[in-house]
Design a protein around this motif. Structure first.
Motif, PDB file in Angstrom:
ATOM      1  N   THR A   1      29.275  15.318  15.936  1.00 33.41           N
ATOM      2  CA  THR A   1      28.775  14.714  14.684  1.00 33.41           C
ATOM      3  C   THR A   1      29.437  15.622  13.378  1.00 33.41           C
ATOM      4  O   THR A   1      30.209  16.778  13.671  1.00 33.41           O
ATOM      5  CB  THR A   1      27.370  14.758  14.766  1.00 33.41           C
ATOM      6  N   ILE A   2      29.271  14.914  12.318  1.00 27.73           N
ATOM      7  CA  ILE A   2      29.723  15.733  11.122  1.00 27.73           C
ATOM      8  C   ILE A   2      28.825  16.712  10.679  1.00 27.73           C
ATOM      9  O   ILE A   2      27.879  16.392  10.151  1.00 27.73           O
ATOM     10  CB  ILE A   2      30.073  14.698   9.915  1.00 27.73           C
ATOM     11  N   TYR A   3      29.158  18.156  11.012  1.00 30.14           N
ATOM     12  CA  TYR A   3      28.191  18.959  10.849  1.00 30.14           C
ATOM     13  C   TYR A   3      28.988  20.423  10.317  1.00 30.14           C
ATOM     14  O   TYR A   3      29.517  21.131  11.021  1.00 30.14           O
ATOM     15  CB  TYR A   3      27.380  19.283  12.139  1.00 30.14           C
TER      16      TYR A   3
ATOM     17  N   VAL B   1      46.279  20.369  27.242  1.00 29.04           N
ATOM     18  CA  VAL B   1      45.809  18.782  26.933  1.00 29.04           C
ATOM     19  C   VAL B   1      45.621  18.645  25.420  1.00 29.04           C
ATOM     20  O   VAL B   1      45.389  19.560  24.741  1.00 29.04           O
ATOM     21  CB  VAL B   1      44.483  18.401  27.718  1.00 29.04           C
ATOM     22  N   GLU B   2      45.412  17.352  25.179  1.00 24.12           N
ATOM     23  CA  GLU B   2      45.195  16.982  23.784  1.00 24.12           C
ATOM     24  C   GLU B   2      43.704  17.002  23.445  1.00 24.12           C
ATOM     25  O   GLU B   2      42.994  15.958  24.140  1.00 24.12           O
ATOM     26  CB  GLU B   2      46.081  15.923  23.236  1.00 24.12           C
ATOM     27  N   PRO B   3      43.158  17.387  22.173  1.00 23.64           N
ATOM     28  CA  PRO B   3      41.714  17.093  21.997  1.00 23.64           C
ATOM     29  C   PRO B   3      41.592  15.662  21.288  1.00 23.64           C
ATOM     30  O   PRO B   3      42.510  15.454  20.466  1.00 23.64           O
ATOM     31  CB  PRO B   3      41.156  18.503  21.048  1.00 23.64           C
ATOM     32  N   GLU B   4      40.325  14.991  21.602  1.00 22.49           N
ATOM     33  CA  GLU B   4      40.229  13.926  21.035  1.00 22.49           C
ATOM     34  C   GLU B   4      38.898  13.758  20.546  1.00 22.49           C
ATOM     35  O   GLU B   4      37.885  13.814  21.187  1.00 22.49           O
ATOM     36  CB  GLU B   4      40.291  12.640  22.061  1.00 22.49           C
ATOM     37  N   PHE B   5      38.473  14.115  19.292  1.00 21.95           N
ATOM     38  CA  PHE B   5      37.259  13.969  18.765  1.00 21.95           C
ATOM     39  C   PHE B   5      36.642  12.554  18.453  1.00 21.95           C
ATOM     40  O   PHE B   5      37.309  11.878  17.765  1.00 21.95           O
ATOM     41  CB  PHE B   5      37.569  14.891  17.447  1.00 21.95           C
ATOM     42  N   ILE B   6      35.465  12.339  19.075  1.00 24.19           N
ATOM     43  CA  ILE B   6      34.765  11.154  19.106  1.00 24.19           C
ATOM     44  C   ILE B   6      33.308  11.496  18.349  1.00 24.19           C
ATOM     45  O   ILE B   6      32.575  12.176  18.882  1.00 24.19           O
ATOM     46  CB  ILE B   6      34.618  10.734  20.352  1.00 24.19           C
ATOM     47  N   GLU B   7      33.231  10.796  17.094  1.00 30.60           N
ATOM     48  CA  GLU B   7      31.959  10.661  16.546  1.00 30.60           C
ATOM     49  C   GLU B   7      30.926  10.003  17.186  1.00 30.60           C
ATOM     50  O   GLU B   7      31.200   8.811  17.606  1.00 30.60           O
ATOM     51  CB  GLU B   7      31.941  10.555  15.232  1.00 30.60           C
ATOM     52  N   ILE B   8      29.683  10.898  17.631  1.00 30.63           N
ATOM     53  CA  ILE B   8      28.824  10.135  18.439  1.00 30.63           C
ATOM     54  C   ILE B   8      27.314  10.181  17.483  1.00 30.63           C
ATOM     55  O   ILE B   8      27.391  10.929  16.738  1.00 30.63           O
ATOM     56  CB  ILE B   8      28.344  10.872  19.921  1.00 30.63           C
ATOM     57  N   ASN B   9      26.435   9.341  18.115  1.00 31.94           N
ATOM     58  CA  ASN B   9      24.998   9.666  17.718  1.00 31.94           C
ATOM     59  C   ASN B   9      24.297  10.400  18.218  1.00 31.94           C
ATOM     60  O   ASN B   9      24.355  10.677  19.745  1.00 31.94           O
ATOM     61  CB  ASN B   9      24.427   8.146  17.883  1.00 31.94           C
ATOM     62  N   TRP B  10      23.969  11.618  17.490  1.00 36.62           N
ATOM     63  CA  TRP B  10      23.373  12.991  18.518  1.00 36.62           C
ATOM     64  C   TRP B  10      22.202  12.408  19.288  1.00 36.62           C
ATOM     65  O   TRP B  10      22.070  13.033  20.302  1.00 36.62           O
ATOM     66  CB  TRP B  10      23.060  13.960  17.297  1.00 36.62           C
ATOM     67  N   GLU B  11      21.375  11.417  19.003  1.00 39.74           N
ATOM     68  CA  GLU B  11      20.187  11.150  19.567  1.00 39.74           C
ATOM     69  C   GLU B  11      20.631  10.764  20.812  1.00 39.74           C
ATOM     70  O   GLU B  11      19.639  10.810  21.844  1.00 39.74           O
ATOM     71  CB  GLU B  11      19.445  10.158  18.686  1.00 39.74           C
TER      72      GLU B  11
END
Length: 278
Positions: free
Chosen positions: A53-55, A84-94
């Motif tokens: 998440t954006i934190y 390996v390549e990092p792939e950042f995926i924004e998720i709903n923390w809940e």
């Protein structure tokens, strides 16, 4: 005699089919075991899908929209060592546990508090940051809210599904308060700034970088001496995932070569690194 021979032949054929079936089942089981390896699947794809998440200061965007932060650079350094390549995926923390279990992400790497109640669903890496939950209020209320007792009956914001919410609602560290849940920790700060909540409970790592002089929340402050919980951050993986060993090994290498220390210093987290406290 013909009937007896026919029966014997039928028995032999049945045993042969059963044996073949057993061999096929064994092959299927072996294939299933191979495919259940998270690390093998990640190597094959060449990507590590990281739930965030954006934190700030763990994962956030700079003025140009580039994703930066301690956990971001830490993950990038580990991925470089893993090849390996990092792939950042924004998720709903809940719904982070569901995202992980469904395979949408391979791990949660976002200032994730290690909690005993989550260990039946998630396998955590070794802890890497020591954190605590703190209370943020408006500066003008500094004399009004000084300790847990003074917050009795107040309206307190916390991110839904976070360690802050657990401290307020389950552990009732502030006593009888009205807990207002929000989708992000930064939303909890916005509630306090707007005056729609009297206080917010959130991670010290975030609060210390976003509250006070020179920030967008310069009219807010952390209540001095009021620490609700001391906790540790870890990387969350699927239960019994073999990815954890890879992450721990590469983290050890980053500690030994000083890389993790440099990243922590950049984001003012050097004193919070567990490797610096041992």
């Amino acid at each position: 005699m013909k009937k007896i021979l026919a029966l014997l032949l039928a028995c032999v054929m049945a045993f042969s089919l059963a044996a073949c079936g057993s061999k096929e089942d064994a092959k299927k089981d072996d294939t299933a075991k191979e495919s259940s390896s998270d690390w093998e699947a990640i190597k094959k794809s060449g990507k590590l899908k990281i739930g965030i998440t954006i934190y700030e200061p763990m994962n956030y965007k700079d003025e140009d929209g580039k994703l930066i932060g301690f956990d971001t650079e830490y993950a990038e350094a580990v991925c470089k060592k893993l090849g390996v390549e990092p792939e950042f995926i924004e998720i709903n923390w809940e719904t982070k546990e569901t995202e992980l279990e469904s395979g949408n992400i391979d791990c949660i790497w976002n200032g994730f508090t290690i909690r005993d109640d989550l260990k039946e669903q998630i396998t955590f890496s070794n802890p890497y940051i020591k954190n605590k939950q703190v209370v943020v209020i408006q500066k003008k209320n500094a004399d009004k809210y000084t300790d847990a007792k003074s917050l009795e009956g107040a309206s307190v914001s916390a991110e839904k599904g976070s360690a802050g919410e657990k401290v307020v609602t389950d552990e009732k560290a502030l006593g009888d308060v009205e807990c207002v849940t929000v989708s992000k920790q930064t939303d909890a700060l916005t509630e306090v700034k707007a005056g729609t909540s009297d206080a917010a409970v959130l991670d010290y790592t975030l609060a210390s970088s976003m509250v006070g002089e020179g920030t967008d929340y310069d009219d807010l402050m952390i209540v001095d001496g009021l620490e609700l919980a001391v906790e540790e951050y870890g990387i969350g993986c699927r239960l019994n995932s073999d990815l954890v060993d890879q992450l721990n090994d590469k983290t050890d290498e980053l500690v030994k070569d000083g890389t993790l220390d440099k990243i922590a210093e950049k984001y003012d987290l050097k004193a919070s690194l567990i490797s610096n406290q041992e």
